[in-house]
Motif scaffolding. Structure first.
Motif, PDB file in Angstrom:
ATOM      1  N   ASP A  78       0.804  -1.231   0.000  1.00  0.00           N
ATOM      2  CA  ASP A  78       0.000   0.000   0.000  1.00  0.00           C
ATOM      3  C   ASP A  78       0.837   1.282   0.000  1.00  0.00           C
ATOM      4  O   ASP A  78       0.278   2.368  -0.178  1.00  0.00           O
ATOM      5  CB  ASP A  78      -0.928   0.005   1.223  1.00  0.00           C
ATOM      6  N   ALA A  79       2.137   1.186   0.222  1.00  0.00           N
ATOM      7  CA  ALA A  79       2.983   2.384   0.249  1.00  0.00           C
ATOM      8  C   ALA A  79       2.897   3.124  -1.086  1.00  0.00           C
ATOM      9  O   ALA A  79       2.821   2.506  -2.150  1.00  0.00           O
ATOM     10  CB  ALA A  79       4.432   1.992   0.546  1.00  0.00           C
ATOM     11  N   TRP A  80       2.934   4.478  -1.016  1.00  0.00           N
ATOM     12  CA  TRP A  80       2.763   5.280  -2.240  1.00  0.00           C
ATOM     13  C   TRP A  80       3.750   4.927  -3.341  1.00  0.00           C
ATOM     14  O   TRP A  80       3.340   4.794  -4.507  1.00  0.00           O
ATOM     15  CB  TRP A  80       2.862   6.770  -1.886  1.00  0.00           C
ATOM     16  N   PRO A  81       5.057   4.753  -3.060  1.00  0.00           N
ATOM     17  CA  PRO A  81       5.975   4.407  -4.156  1.00  0.00           C
ATOM     18  C   PRO A  81       5.653   3.078  -4.822  1.00  0.00           C
ATOM     19  O   PRO A  81       5.925   2.895  -6.006  1.00  0.00           O
ATOM     20  CB  PRO A  81       7.351   4.353  -3.462  1.00  0.00           C
ATOM     21  N   MET A  82       5.063   2.155  -4.073  1.00  0.00           N
ATOM     22  CA  MET A  82       4.712   0.857  -4.646  1.00  0.00           C
ATOM     23  C   MET A  82       3.435   0.940  -5.483  1.00  0.00           C
ATOM     24  O   MET A  82       3.255   0.162  -6.426  1.00  0.00           O
ATOM     25  CB  MET A  82       4.538  -0.178  -3.529  1.00  0.00           C
ATOM     26  N   GLN A  83       2.551   1.872  -5.148  1.00  0.00           N
ATOM     27  CA  GLN A  83       1.326   2.055  -5.916  1.00  0.00           C
ATOM     28  C   GLN A  83       1.547   2.915  -7.159  1.00  0.00           C
ATOM     29  O   GLN A  83       0.780   2.830  -8.117  1.00  0.00           O
ATOM     30  CB  GLN A  83       0.252   2.691  -5.019  1.00  0.00           C
ATOM     31  N   HIS A  84       2.579   3.762  -7.157  1.00  0.00           N
ATOM     32  CA  HIS A  84       2.900   4.638  -8.292  1.00  0.00           C
ATOM     33  C   HIS A  84       4.395   4.488  -8.612  1.00  0.00           C
ATOM     34  O   HIS A  84       5.159   5.455  -8.530  1.00  0.00           O
ATOM     35  CB  HIS A  84       2.569   6.094  -7.971  1.00  0.00           C
ATOM     36  N   PRO A  85       4.829   3.289  -8.986  1.00  0.00           N
ATOM     37  CA  PRO A  85       6.272   3.024  -9.070  1.00  0.00           C
ATOM     38  C   PRO A  85       7.002   3.791 -10.166  1.00  0.00           C
ATOM     39  O   PRO A  85       8.138   4.214  -9.962  1.00  0.00           O
ATOM     40  CB  PRO A  85       6.334   1.512  -9.317  1.00  0.00           C
ATOM     41  N   VAL A  86       6.379   3.978 -11.320  1.00  0.00           N
ATOM     42  CA  VAL A  86       7.065   4.685 -12.413  1.00  0.00           C
ATOM     43  C   VAL A  86       7.326   6.132 -12.021  1.00  0.00           C
ATOM     44  O   VAL A  86       8.453   6.640 -12.156  1.00  0.00           O
ATOM     45  CB  VAL A  86       6.242   4.603 -13.712  1.00  0.00           C
ATOM     46  N   LEU A  87       6.303   6.803 -11.518  1.00  0.00           N
ATOM     47  CA  LEU A  87       6.470   8.194 -11.091  1.00  0.00           C
ATOM     48  C   LEU A  87       7.462   8.287  -9.938  1.00  0.00           C
ATOM     49  O   LEU A  87       8.329   9.170  -9.920  1.00  0.00           O
ATOM     50  CB  LEU A  87       5.123   8.774 -10.676  1.00  0.00           C
ATOM     51  N   ALA A  88       7.349   7.372  -8.974  1.00  0.00           N
ATOM     52  CA  ALA A  88       8.270   7.389  -7.831  1.00  0.00           C
ATOM     53  C   ALA A  88       9.702   7.157  -8.282  1.00  0.00           C
ATOM     54  O   ALA A  88      10.631   7.805  -7.780  1.00  0.00           O
ATOM     55  CB  ALA A  88       7.854   6.322  -6.817  1.00  0.00           C
ATOM     56  N   SER A  89       9.903   6.260  -9.240  1.00  0.00           N
ATOM     57  CA  SER A  89      11.252   5.979  -9.741  1.00  0.00           C
ATOM     58  C   SER A  89      11.870   7.213 -10.392  1.00  0.00           C
ATOM     59  O   SER A  89      13.030   7.553 -10.136  1.00  0.00           O
ATOM     60  CB  SER A  89      11.202   4.819 -10.750  1.00  0.00           C
ATOM     61  N   VAL A  90      11.086   7.895 -11.219  1.00  0.00           N
ATOM     62  CA  VAL A  90      11.590   9.098 -11.886  1.00  0.00           C
ATOM     63  C   VAL A  90      11.916  10.186 -10.858  1.00  0.00           C
ATOM     64  O   VAL A  90      12.973  10.829 -10.923  1.00  0.00           O
ATOM     65  CB  VAL A  90      10.562   9.612 -12.917  1.00  0.00           C
ATOM     66  N   ILE A  91      11.013  10.387  -9.904  1.00  0.00           N
ATOM     67  CA  ILE A  91      11.236  11.436  -8.893  1.00  0.00           C
ATOM     68  C   ILE A  91      12.487  11.132  -8.075  1.00  0.00           C
ATOM     69  O   ILE A  91      13.342  12.016  -7.874  1.00  0.00           O
ATOM     70  CB  ILE A  91      10.002  11.565  -7.974  1.00  0.00           C
ATOM     71  N   TRP A  92      12.607   9.900  -7.572  1.00  0.00           N
ATOM     72  CA  TRP A  92      13.773   9.532  -6.779  1.00  0.00           C
ATOM     73  C   TRP A  92      15.059   9.769  -7.563  1.00  0.00           C
ATOM     74  O   TRP A  92      16.035  10.334  -7.050  1.00  0.00           O
ATOM     75  CB  TRP A  92      13.689   8.065  -6.358  1.00  0.00           C
ATOM     76  N   SER A  93      15.096   9.308  -8.815  1.00  0.00           N
ATOM     77  CA  SER A  93      16.324   9.428  -9.610  1.00  0.00           C
ATOM     78  C   SER A  93      16.691  10.885  -9.861  1.00  0.00           C
ATOM     79  O   SER A  93      17.865  11.267  -9.735  1.00  0.00           O
ATOM     80  CB  SER A  93      16.166   8.689 -10.953  1.00  0.00           C
ATOM     81  N   LEU A  94      15.705  11.713 -10.208  1.00  0.00           N
ATOM     82  CA  LEU A  94      15.988  13.123 -10.473  1.00  0.00           C
ATOM     83  C   LEU A  94      16.443  13.847  -9.209  1.00  0.00           C
ATOM     84  O   LEU A  94      17.334  14.708  -9.269  1.00  0.00           O
ATOM     85  CB  LEU A  94      14.754  13.805 -11.065  1.00  0.00           C
ATOM     86  N   VAL A  95      15.859  13.510  -8.069  1.00  0.00           N
ATOM     87  CA  VAL A  95      16.273  14.131  -6.811  1.00  0.00           C
ATOM     88  C   VAL A  95      17.712  13.750  -6.477  1.00  0.00           C
ATOM     89  O   VAL A  95      18.528  14.594  -6.071  1.00  0.00           O
ATOM     90  CB  VAL A  95      15.319  13.725  -5.669  1.00  0.00           C
TER      91      VAL A  95
END
Length: 287
Positions: A252-269
């Motif tokens: 249920d964690a947000w990064p697991m529910q929206h993995p593509v967006l979370a992956s892009v955000i993490w990498s850019l940060v």
């Protein structure tokens, strides 16, 4: 009276022309230098392929069939499909150690000081190095994908989604090379850079959803695994490759529910933060 300005002019480092075009040109020049070096020392690329191939074989044939995946039981084939996104992501992040060692070696040999004496953009040395590492990582991924196909892995959702998955992997790998750059600038020897570039990667990659689901982990580790930037990319790639078992339920964690967006955000940060820190460290470490 005129001798003092001439002396100051002679001893000061030449200044680059500045601007985006100058930075891009200088960065590509440094990247070309590192790529030529890679071609002349091919064993670096070859040895870099050995570890991920060993992980593919060991996890596929030794642990496959023993680890239970929700929605797939202990199916060896389903585990291979589940596993490969984790192996791909682990491979691109382990390129961090190579970036650390390469920059530390250049520092140790005085090459960085020589680059500083040239009229070039300040961040070009690091940017060029990370671009060259990105090319090497891409070549490694191509070979590793071929090995994965041999052991039975498949991407089921079409070529474009598969390419998007590999794009996320390369973005994550590029982000982590900036962490490697900072480590390489912060230690005194290439040996220390190699150790420093690897030691923190093992908990990062294993406290994740790369190799096993998070549901059986203790609660505090499960939260770490689900908010781990490495996990976000792994889950995003499983989604894009179509490698989730039937009836698999994401946490249920947000990064697991929206993995593509979370992956892009993490990498850019990570890129934004560690590029600034690396360039700042580069300026102070080589003065």
């Amino acid at each position: 009276m005129s001798a003092i300005p001439r002396t100051a002019e002679a001893t000061s480092a030449p200044q680059g022309r500045g601007g985006l075009a100058q930075s891009v040109t200088d960065s590509l020049t440094i990247a070309q230098r590192n790529l030529i070096r890679m071609v002349r020392i091919p064993e670096v690329l070859i040895f870099g392929l050995v570890q991920p191939i060993m992980f593919v074989v060991l996890f596929s044939y030794v642990f496959g069939g023993s680890i239970r995946i929700p929605g797939a039981g202990t199916s060896a084939q389903q585990y291979r499909e589940f596993l490969m996104a984790g192996i791909f992501a682990q491979t691109v992040t382990f390129a961090t150690a190579g970036a650390s060692a390469g920059i530390a070696e250049d520092m140790h040999k005085g090459l960085v000081d020589r680059f500083r004496s040239l009229p070039m953009a300040r961040g070009a040395v690091l940017t060029g190095r990370t671009i060259a590492d990105l090319v090497q990582t891409a070549l490694t991924l191509i070979v590793l994908a071929a090995v994965a196909l041999i052991v039975g892995w498949r991407a089921h959702d079409g070529i474009w989604r598969a390419l998007a998955g590999f794009g996320l992997l390369l973005l994550l790998g590029y982000a982590f090379t900036w962490i490697g750059a900072l480590i390489g600038l912060s230690v005194r020897t290439p040996e220390a850079a190699t150790s420093g570039g690897l030691i923190w990667l093992f908990p990062l990659t294993f406290i994740s959803v790369a190799f096993v689901p998070s549901e059986n982990m203790p609660a505090f580790l499960r939260h770490i695994a689900e908010w781990n930037p490495f996990s976000a990319t792994v889950v995003a790639c499983r989604d894009l490759f179509g490698n989730f078992p039937p009836h698999y339920r994401l946490p249920d964690a947000w990064p697991m529910q929206h993995p593509v967006l979370a992956s892009v955000i993490w990498s850019l940060v990570i890129i934004a933060v560690f590029r600034v820190l690396s360039v700042r460290k580069y300026r102070s470490a080589t003065v």
